[in-house]
Scaffold this active site. Structure first.
Site, PDB file in Angstrom:
ATOM      1  N   GLY A  57       1.902   4.060   0.703  1.00 24.40           N
ATOM      2  CA  GLY A  57       1.611   4.095   2.130  1.00 24.40           C
ATOM      3  C   GLY A  57       0.164   3.829   2.474  1.00 24.40           C
ATOM      4  O   GLY A  57      -0.501   2.951   1.915  1.00 24.40           O
ATOM      5  N   GLU A  80       2.950  11.027  -9.780  1.00 22.71           N
ATOM      6  CA  GLU A  80       4.075  10.141 -10.010  1.00 22.71           C
ATOM      7  C   GLU A  80       4.773  10.475 -11.327  1.00 22.71           C
ATOM      8  O   GLU A  80       4.185  11.106 -12.204  1.00 22.71           O
ATOM      9  CB  GLU A  80       3.601   8.682 -10.033  1.00 22.71           C
ATOM     10  CG  GLU A  80       2.924   8.222  -8.753  1.00 22.71           C
ATOM     11  CD  GLU A  80       3.863   8.160  -7.560  1.00 22.71           C
ATOM     12  OE1 GLU A  80       5.103   8.181  -7.784  1.00 22.71           O
ATOM     13  OE2 GLU A  80       3.378   8.095  -6.422  1.00 22.71           O
ATOM     14  N   ALA A 117      -2.146  17.239  -6.544  1.00 18.88           N
ATOM     15  CA  ALA A 117      -3.408  17.350  -5.802  1.00 18.88           C
ATOM     16  C   ALA A 117      -3.575  18.705  -5.152  1.00 18.88           C
ATOM     17  O   ALA A 117      -4.699  19.097  -4.808  1.00 18.88           O
ATOM     18  CB  ALA A 117      -3.484  16.254  -4.736  1.00 18.88           C
ATOM     19  N   VAL A 145      -2.082  12.690   1.862  1.00 21.46           N
ATOM     20  CA  VAL A 145      -1.021  13.340   1.105  1.00 21.46           C
ATOM     21  C   VAL A 145       0.189  13.564   2.005  1.00 21.46           C
ATOM     22  O   VAL A 145       0.073  14.196   3.056  1.00 21.46           O
ATOM     23  CB  VAL A 145      -1.497  14.681   0.516  1.00 21.46           C
ATOM     24  CG1 VAL A 145      -0.369  15.360  -0.241  1.00 21.46           C
ATOM     25  CG2 VAL A 145      -2.687  14.459  -0.412  1.00 21.46           C
ATOM     26  N   TYR A 244       8.396  14.031  16.470  1.00 24.52           N
ATOM     27  CA  TYR A 244       7.199  13.812  15.659  1.00 24.52           C
ATOM     28  C   TYR A 244       5.996  14.595  16.206  1.00 24.52           C
ATOM     29  O   TYR A 244       5.702  15.686  15.737  1.00 24.52           O
ATOM     30  CB  TYR A 244       6.892  12.316  15.561  1.00 24.52           C
ATOM     31  CG  TYR A 244       6.004  11.999  14.379  1.00 24.52           C
ATOM     32  CD1 TYR A 244       6.552  11.813  13.114  1.00 24.52           C
ATOM     33  CD2 TYR A 244       4.621  11.913  14.510  1.00 24.52           C
ATOM     34  CE1 TYR A 244       5.745  11.545  12.012  1.00 24.52           C
ATOM     35  CE2 TYR A 244       3.816  11.654  13.419  1.00 24.52           C
ATOM     36  CZ  TYR A 244       4.378  11.474  12.170  1.00 24.52           C
ATOM     37  OH  TYR A 244       3.576  11.229  11.095  1.00 24.52           O
ATOM     38  N   VAL A 284       6.051   0.827   7.674  1.00 23.86           N
ATOM     39  CA  VAL A 284       7.228   1.261   6.931  1.00 23.86           C
ATOM     40  C   VAL A 284       6.737   1.911   5.643  1.00 23.86           C
ATOM     41  O   VAL A 284       6.170   1.245   4.771  1.00 23.86           O
ATOM     42  CB  VAL A 284       8.163   0.082   6.615  1.00 23.86           C
ATOM     43  CG1 VAL A 284       9.378   0.564   5.821  1.00 23.86           C
ATOM     44  CG2 VAL A 284       8.614  -0.590   7.901  1.00 23.86           C
ATOM     45  N   THR A 285       6.922   3.214   5.526  1.00 25.78           N
ATOM     46  CA  THR A 285       6.518   3.958   4.335  1.00 25.78           C
ATOM     47  C   THR A 285       7.692   4.807   3.861  1.00 25.78           C
ATOM     48  O   THR A 285       8.668   5.029   4.582  1.00 25.78           O
ATOM     49  CB  THR A 285       5.316   4.874   4.619  1.00 25.78           C
ATOM     50  OG1 THR A 285       5.712   5.897   5.550  1.00 25.78           O
ATOM     51  CG2 THR A 285       4.147   4.089   5.202  1.00 25.78           C
TER      52      THR A 285
END
Length: 686
Positions: A57, A80, A117, A145, A244, A284-285
């Site tokens: 992103g 990851e 993190a 994040v 949102y 778009v993420t």
């Protein structure tokens, strides 16, 4: 090699696999789309930056734009998963590998860390890197994040965020795709937040962890004069505001913005610095596709704007210009950098609103750019990327990026060299703490009592456990009443050690230079650590340095030639036809290695300056089921696991057959394996 032909397997917008070549090509395309600076940044000495959330992103865009547009060096942090037996690595893993390759080509010193993190262990590892590798000066911190849950390092409480409106249920149009890829517009109803939903979401997605990063780095004196930090955010359209901006996520965003104001006041006083949030435009993420209505809105927005829709990497290039002073760091009345003007322009929103009111399943293909949106979702995982041959087999075992060389060779502070073997061993351990704990860690626990005895560890002893792994030695030392610092370079191991030995201090540390003072500890122990370092002689000298005069150092290594049970996996690999790929280093530097017997290890301690050096052989039988013992190579644990995972499926099957065949030699009547092993225990005094 583990080459496969990959096709998309998905549930809704979530893909189960990622395509390495497609992910690499996507990153390359983003790099090409980033506008070049008016003047080339210096090859060395660019601003030192930390990007948290660098693999997807806006965070990925920030990393690529920072490298190309601003010439940053520094550290990129993400969390990851590597490739597994059944699934590929995550898309972020492959994107990170491709980003690292571009950074190397551009001559940028960017270190990529894989870890949580939210944990203090990763924060400390970053601080150590800034201090030791980048001159103790951090110029910029970009926080990006997007995680569903967070564990509070102080309390151990894990919070999970929720995506809900506040006050009343929310009904909205939303976009879904049928199994054949046909777009369908449906109504989605989301119940309102209740109980502690808002507080939990704020705990995960608000500004608490961002502030903790600044506090941690500031306490070490690592924030440069004029330091700037920015948290990447999104405001969105009035069409999606109920779910949102006015929902639980919005409450977290408000907390993030309040944190920015608090940090700004503090940084302005301490380092003449600034803290802001950046409101980015729609994209778009992987996280945005989970929000009801956002997918439909983004498709309609693209239908209105077409090629005028600004991609994330161009947005972040503009942000870097502002952070580095190439253009003014202007903010709105709320103290936010606005990069979303192109999206929220009055005429654009009016056009999108008109399409929103009219859109149905029958009209969506005409009103929204569905082909573009569908392809963008696929590209998140490396599919539907132009120029990629998806019919060709692709290698899925892509290693995590090694730390780039400094000054033409692998080094750390003081010019001490890290070898290819060190880097290979680091990659072997990355993200495999749980798999190691369930397999080989049980074997390595056998000599713990003798190891602590040899080091003289008892009540009140201040002991350093180097290469703590899952924390077994640290926990045993605590049980004796010792005061313990547990050190390891792998974040997942440190996190596990913190759970195993919660009273121990944990510290990220890596050979060839440990971040401790001369003579800091009463005793130092290293359980099966020297067999995983490229320069064991230098490592042992470092252990001697950090123990006080009169203090003891005790170490264990596996004996060579190996005991019969210890050789089982190696025999199966050889008989199955395993071929070692070039990226797997074979062992330590020949001029640094030593005979793996009692005389050889005792001589190594003596050469490091330890008095009364001695060594003994410990024999023992390890009991395990075949499934448990096989789980280690199957999960890629240790050198044998990495070698196994690097083979073709046919060779892997042959190795497993020979493992079962040879395993019969060690099987007791109860069906468990009895595996004879031999370890060397050595000790000495400074």
């Amino acid at each position: 090699m583990t080459e496969r032909v990959l096709t998309p397997r998905k549930r809704g917008f979530l893909f189960l696999d990622a395509h390495p070549t497609g992910c690499a090509r996507l990153v390359s395309d983003m790099w090409d789309a980033c506008p070049e600076p008016a003047t080339q940044p210096p090859a060395d000495g660019g601003p030192v930056a930390l990007v948290i959330g660098s693999s997807a992103g806006y965070g990925l865009a920030a990393t690529l734009a920072g490298l190309r547009r601003a010439g940053i060096r520094g550290i990129a942090v993400s969390f990851e998963k590597g490739p597994g037996e059944r699934r590929t690595a995550t898309a972020g893993w492959y994107r990170t590998a491709a980003t690292a390759a571009l950074a190397r080509e551009a001559g940028r010193d960017l270190v990529f860390l894989n870890g949580d993190a939210f944990s203090d262990a990763v924060k400390d590892e970053v601080a150590d890197l800034v201090e030791q590798r980048f001159g103790g000066r951090l110029d910029h911190l970009v926080y990006s994040v997007a995680a569903p849950r967070r564990t509070d390092p102080d309390t151990g409480t894990t919070y999970a965020s929720v995506l809900k409106p506040i006050g009343a249920p929310h009904r909205t149009k939303t976009l879904v795709f049928d199994a054949d890829g046909t777009a369908d517009v449906r109504e989605a109803v989301t119940d309102p937040a209740e109980g502690d939903d808002i507080a939990r979401t704020v705990a995960v997605m608000g500004g608490t962890d961002w502030e903790r990063w600044i506090d941690r780095l500031g306490a070490r004196g690592l924030l440069a004069e004029g330091f700037t930090t920015v948290a990447l955010s999104y405001l969105g359209s009035p069409l999606t505001a109920a779910i949102y901006r006015r929902g639980t996520i919005g409450a977290a965003k408000a907390h993030l913005e309040a944190t920015a104001r608090t940090l700004h006041e503090r940084l302005a006083k301490t380092v003449a610095g600034r803290a802001v949030t950046s409101v980015n435009g729609a994209a778009v993420t992987q996280s945005s596709t989970a929000v009801p209505g956002i997918a439909l809105y983004t498709g309609l927005l693209r239908g209105v704007l077409g090629e005028r829709l600004v991609p994330p990497v161009r947005q972040l290039a503009e942000l870097w210009d502002r952070l580095t002073g190439a253009s003014p760091l202007a903010v709105d009345d709320e103290g936010r950098v606005r990069l979303d003007g192109w999206e929220l322009a009055e005429d654009i929103q009016a056009a999108v609103s008109e399409r929103w009111a009219a859109v149905t399943t029958e009209t969506v293909e005409d009103l929204a750019d569905i082909d573009w949106f569908r392809a963008e979702v696929c590209r998140l995982y490396g599919f539907a990327v132009p120029g990629v041959d998806y019919a060709a087999p692709v290698e899925t075992e892509v290693p995590w990026p090694a730390r780039p060389a400094q000054g033409g060779r692998s080094t750390r502070a003081g010019g001490r060299r890290m070898t290819e073997f060190d880097e290979s061993e680091r990659l072997i351990r990355a993200g495999r703490a749980e798999a190691y704990a369930a397999s080989f860690a049980k074997l390595c626990a056998y000599p713990v009592g003798e190891l602590l005895d040899a080091a003289g560890v008892g009540a009140g002893t201040y002991v350093l456990d180097v290469g703590t792994g899952p924390g077994t030695v640290a926990a045993a030392a605590l049980a004796r009443g010792a005061r313990v610092t547990a050190a390891d370079p792998e974040p997942s191991m440190l996190a596990l050690a913190a759970r195993t030995a919660p009273e121990a201090a944990t510290r990220s540390a890596m050979f060839p230079e440990l971040p401790f003072a001369d003579g800091e500890f009463d005793a130092v122990v290293a359980n099966f650590v020297l067999n995983h370092v490229g320069r064991p002689r230098a490592a042992l000298a470092e252990l001697r340095r950090v123990v006080r005069p009169g203090g003891r150092v005790a170490v264990t290594v596996w004996a060579k030639p190996p005991a019969p049970g210890q050789a089982l996996l190696g025999r199966a690999l050889a008989a199955g036809g395993a071929v070692r790929p070039p990226h797997l280093a074979t062992g330590p530097d020949p001029d640094e290695d030593f005979p793996r017997d009692e005389a050889g290890l005792a001589a190594l301690l003596a050469a490091a300056g330890l008095a009364d050096a001695a060594c003994a052989t410990l024999h023992g039988d390890h009991r395990a089921s075949r499934e448990e013992w096989w789980s280690a190579p199957a999960a890629g644990v240790a050198g044998s696991g990495r070698l196994f995972r690097a083979q073709t499926p046919g060779v892997q099957a042959a190795i497993k057959r020979h493992f079962d065949l040879f395993g019969a030699e060690f099987t007791d009547p109860d069906g468990l394996l009895r595996l004879p092993h031999a370890a060397l225990l050595a000790w000495g005094r400074r």
